[in-house]
Design a protein around this motif. Structure first.
Motif, PDB file in Angstrom:
ATOM      1  N   GLY A 126      18.217  23.682  13.469  1.00  0.00           N
ATOM      2  CA  GLY A 126      18.936  23.874  11.767  1.00  0.00           C
ATOM      3  C   GLY A 126      18.327  23.580  10.557  1.00  0.00           C
ATOM      4  N   ASP A 127      16.730  23.230  11.381  1.00  0.00           N
ATOM      5  CA  ASP A 127      16.521  22.897  10.241  1.00  0.00           C
ATOM      6  C   ASP A 127      15.610  23.884   9.454  1.00  0.00           C
ATOM      7  OD1 ASP A 127      17.871  20.678   9.984  1.00  0.00           O
ATOM      8  OD2 ASP A 127      16.285  19.899  11.778  1.00  0.00           O
ATOM      9  N   LYS A 128      14.904  23.905   8.710  1.00  0.00           N
ATOM     10  CA  LYS A 128      13.727  24.408   7.767  1.00  0.00           C
ATOM     11  C   LYS A 128      12.516  24.181   7.939  1.00  0.00           C
ATOM     12  CE  LYS A 128      15.347  27.592   3.606  1.00  0.00           C
ATOM     13  NZ  LYS A 128      15.699  27.993   2.884  1.00  0.00           N
ATOM     14  N   VAL A 129      11.859  25.102   7.963  1.00  0.00           N
ATOM     15  CA  VAL A 129       9.573  23.950   7.927  1.00  0.00           C
ATOM     16  C   VAL A 129       9.297  24.857   7.527  1.00  0.00           C
ATOM     17  CG1 VAL A 129       8.291  23.721   9.396  1.00  0.00           C
ATOM     18  CG2 VAL A 129      10.428  23.684  10.912  1.00  0.00           C
ATOM     19  N   ARG A 130       8.732  23.794   6.248  1.00  0.00           N
ATOM     20  CA  ARG A 130       7.149  24.117   5.219  1.00  0.00           C
ATOM     21  C   ARG A 130       5.592  24.017   5.994  1.00  0.00           C
ATOM     22  NH1 ARG A 130       4.599  22.013   1.163  1.00  0.00           N
ATOM     23  NH2 ARG A 130       4.774  19.791   1.866  1.00  0.00           N
ATOM     24  N   VAL A 131       5.655  25.274   7.043  1.00  0.00           N
ATOM     25  CA  VAL A 131       4.169  24.853   6.756  1.00  0.00           C
ATOM     26  C   VAL A 131       2.974  24.860   6.273  1.00  0.00           C
ATOM     27  CG1 VAL A 131       2.068  25.854   8.970  1.00  0.00           C
ATOM     28  CG2 VAL A 131       4.815  26.226   9.186  1.00  0.00           C
ATOM     29  N   PHE A 132       2.284  24.193   6.450  1.00  0.00           N
ATOM     30  CA  PHE A 132       0.676  24.235   5.013  1.00  0.00           C
ATOM     31  C   PHE A 132      -0.459  23.410   5.650  1.00  0.00           C
ATOM     32  CE2 PHE A 132       2.817  19.611   5.275  1.00  0.00           C
ATOM     33  CZ  PHE A 132       1.636  19.014   4.708  1.00  0.00           C
ATOM     34  N   ILE A 133      -1.205  24.323   5.007  1.00  0.00           N
ATOM     35  CA  ILE A 133      -2.523  23.349   5.236  1.00  0.00           C
ATOM     36  C   ILE A 133      -3.230  22.965   3.695  1.00  0.00           C
ATOM     37  CG2 ILE A 133      -5.100  24.866   6.191  1.00  0.00           C
ATOM     38  CD1 ILE A 133      -3.299  26.656   7.974  1.00  0.00           C
ATOM     39  N   LYS A 134      -4.260  22.235   4.245  1.00  0.00           N
ATOM     40  CA  LYS A 134      -4.357  21.294   2.886  1.00  0.00           C
ATOM     41  C   LYS A 134      -6.220  21.723   3.002  1.00  0.00           C
ATOM     42  CE  LYS A 134      -2.163  17.528   1.195  1.00  0.00           C
ATOM     43  NZ  LYS A 134      -2.454  16.093   0.942  1.00  0.00           N
ATOM     44  N   VAL A 135      -6.624  22.563   2.122  1.00  0.00           N
ATOM     45  CA  VAL A 135      -8.173  23.127   1.589  1.00  0.00           C
ATOM     46  C   VAL A 135      -9.144  22.306   1.167  1.00  0.00           C
ATOM     47  CG1 VAL A 135      -9.335  25.252   0.796  1.00  0.00           C
ATOM     48  CG2 VAL A 135      -6.822  25.421   2.592  1.00  0.00           C
ATOM     49  N   HIS A 136      -9.859  21.512   1.369  1.00  0.00           N
ATOM     50  CA  HIS A 136     -10.586  20.545   1.376  1.00  0.00           C
ATOM     51  C   HIS A 136     -11.780  21.490   0.884  1.00  0.00           C
ATOM     52  CE1 HIS A 136      -7.965  17.912   1.269  1.00  0.00           C
ATOM     53  NE2 HIS A 136      -7.493  17.799   2.688  1.00  0.00           N
ATOM     54  N   GLY A 137     -12.754  21.073  -0.296  1.00  0.00           N
ATOM     55  CA  GLY A 137     -14.012  21.123  -1.128  1.00  0.00           C
ATOM     56  C   GLY A 137     -14.479  22.738  -0.273  1.00  0.00           C
ATOM     57  N   ARG A 138     -15.920  22.692   0.380  1.00  0.00           N
ATOM     58  CA  ARG A 138     -15.777  23.755   0.466  1.00  0.00           C
ATOM     59  C   ARG A 138     -15.130  25.056   1.803  1.00  0.00           C
ATOM     60  NH1 ARG A 138     -22.322  22.899   3.112  1.00  0.00           N
ATOM     61  NH2 ARG A 138     -20.598  20.139   3.304  1.00  0.00           N
ATOM     62  N   MET A 139     -14.072  24.335   2.150  1.00  0.00           N
ATOM     63  CA  MET A 139     -12.365  24.742   2.881  1.00  0.00           C
ATOM     64  C   MET A 139     -12.331  26.046   2.012  1.00  0.00           C
ATOM     65  SD  MET A 139     -14.244  23.822   6.182  1.00  0.00           S
ATOM     66  CE  MET A 139     -12.819  23.705   7.323  1.00  0.00           C
ATOM     67  N   ALA A 140     -12.438  25.850   0.704  1.00  0.00           N
ATOM     68  CA  ALA A 140     -11.997  27.241   0.141  1.00  0.00           C
ATOM     69  C   ALA A 140     -12.607  28.573   0.454  1.00  0.00           C
ATOM     70  CB  ALA A 140     -11.344  26.808  -1.329  1.00  0.00           C
ATOM     71  N   ASN A 141     -14.037  28.456   0.481  1.00  0.00           N
ATOM     72  CA  ASN A 141     -14.431  29.620   0.637  1.00  0.00           C
ATOM     73  C   ASN A 141     -13.615  30.365   2.457  1.00  0.00           C
ATOM     74  OD1 ASN A 141     -15.809  29.077  -1.767  1.00  0.00           O
ATOM     75  ND2 ASN A 141     -17.911  28.313  -0.413  1.00  0.00           N
ATOM     76  N   PHE A 142     -13.160  29.694   2.939  1.00  0.00           N
ATOM     77  CA  PHE A 142     -12.874  30.036   4.531  1.00  0.00           C
ATOM     78  C   PHE A 142     -11.737  29.723   4.560  1.00  0.00           C
ATOM     79  CE2 PHE A 142     -17.020  28.308   4.787  1.00  0.00           C
ATOM     80  CZ  PHE A 142     -17.851  29.560   5.514  1.00  0.00           C
ATOM     81  N   ALA A 143     -10.349  30.139   3.499  1.00  0.00           N
ATOM     82  CA  ALA A 143      -9.207  30.462   2.962  1.00  0.00           C
ATOM     83  C   ALA A 143      -8.329  31.416   4.046  1.00  0.00           C
ATOM     84  CB  ALA A 143      -8.619  30.435   1.743  1.00  0.00           C
ATOM     85  N   HIS A 144      -9.397  32.664   3.748  1.00  0.00           N
ATOM     86  CA  HIS A 144      -9.454  33.555   5.110  1.00  0.00           C
ATOM     87  C   HIS A 144      -8.412  33.196   6.249  1.00  0.00           C
ATOM     88  CE1 HIS A 144     -13.157  34.289   5.132  1.00  0.00           C
ATOM     89  NE2 HIS A 144     -12.834  34.306   6.195  1.00  0.00           N
ATOM     90  N   PHE A 145      -8.919  32.040   6.633  1.00  0.00           N
ATOM     91  CA  PHE A 145      -9.372  31.219   8.174  1.00  0.00           C
ATOM     92  C   PHE A 145      -7.862  30.816   8.614  1.00  0.00           C
ATOM     93  CE2 PHE A 145     -13.828  31.765   8.718  1.00  0.00           C
ATOM     94  CZ  PHE A 145     -13.784  32.398   9.260  1.00  0.00           C
TER      95      PHE A 145
END
Length: 194
Positions: A136-155
Motif C-alpha cells: 500500500g505504499d507509493k514508490v518514487r523511482v529515480f535516476i541521478k544523471v551525472h556529468g556526460r550522462m546528461a547527454n544520454f538522459a533519454h536512455f
C-alpha cells in the motif's frame, strides 16, 4: 434537533488533537470534581431531569450506582449526565483502537535506478517495488544523471518506461518519467482493487 439529541451524542465527548491527529478522551469532571451549584441533569438514556442542585444530582447518581459526568461545563448551568463512566471510557478506547487498526498510513518509498542498469538488477528492483506497492505504499523511482550522462538522459527515460511495464500490474503511474535538473523521476502508486 433537540437538546437531548445533542448531549446524548457520545462522539461529542471526543475532540481532535491537532498535534497528534488522533482522537482522545477529553478530561471530563466526574462526581466530586464538579464544582457548580446547580446542573442541568440528564438521565442515562439522555432524558432531561431538569435543573437541580449539585448535591441532589450526585445523590441520584449514587442511588443508581453510576457516576455524574459533567459533559458540558461551559453551558449555563453545566450539563451533567448520569452514566457508568468506566464503561464509557472502555468503549471509547476500544473504538479508538479499532480505528487505529484500520488506519493505514501510506509511505513514499524510494527506488534508485541507473541509466545503464543490467537486466538482473532491474528484475531485483522490480520485485522490491512490487512488495512496496502490495503493502500500500507509493514508490518514487529515480535516476541521478551525472556529468556526460546528461547527454544520454533519454536512455534513463527508456529504462523508467521499461521498469513501469514490468510493474504495471501492481502500479498506477502518478507521474510519468520526467527529467528535472540532474534527476529523472517517476512516481508509482498501488492499484486500487475493487
Amino acid at each position: 434537533m433537540g437538546f437531548c439529541k445533542w448531549v446524548d451524542c457520545y462522539p461529542l465527548l471526543l475532540y481532535q488533537n491537532q498535534s497528534m491527529g488522533d482522537l482522545i478522551i477529553k478530561d471530563l469532571m466526574i462526581n466530586e470534581q464538579i464544582n457548580a451549584r446547580e446542573v442541568r441533569l440528564l438521565g442515562e438514556n439522555g432524558e432531561q431531569l431538569g435543573i437541580v442542585p449539585l448535591a441532589q444530582a450526585l445523590e441520584q447518581a449514587k442511588e443508581q450506582g453510576k457516576d455524574l459526568v459533567n459533559i458540558n461545563p461551559n453551558a449555563k448551568p453545566s450539563v451533567c449526565k448520569i452514566m457508568d463512566y468506566g464503561k464509557y471510557k472502555f468503549i471509547v478506547q476500544k473504538r479508538e483502537k479499532e480505528a487505529k487498526k484500520k488506519q493505514k498510513v501510506a509511505e513514499v518509498k524510494d527506488m534508485k535506478l541507473s541509466i545503464n542498469i543490467e537486466e538482473h538488477d532491474m528484475l531485483f528492483k522490480v520485485k522490491a517495488v512490487q512488495k512496496f506497492l502490495r503493502a500500500g505504499d507509493k514508490v518514487r523511482v529515480f535516476i541521478k544523471v551525472h556529468g556526460r550522462m546528461a547527454n544520454f538522459a533519454h536512455f534513463g527515460i527508456d529504462n523508467m518506461n521499461k521498469f513501469y511495464e514490468m510493474v504495471k500490474d501492481d502500479a498506477n503511474m502518478d507521474q510519468a518519467p520526467l527529467l528535472s535538473g540532474s534527476m529523472i523521476t517517476m512516481v508509482l502508486s498501488p492499484k486500487t482493487t475493487k
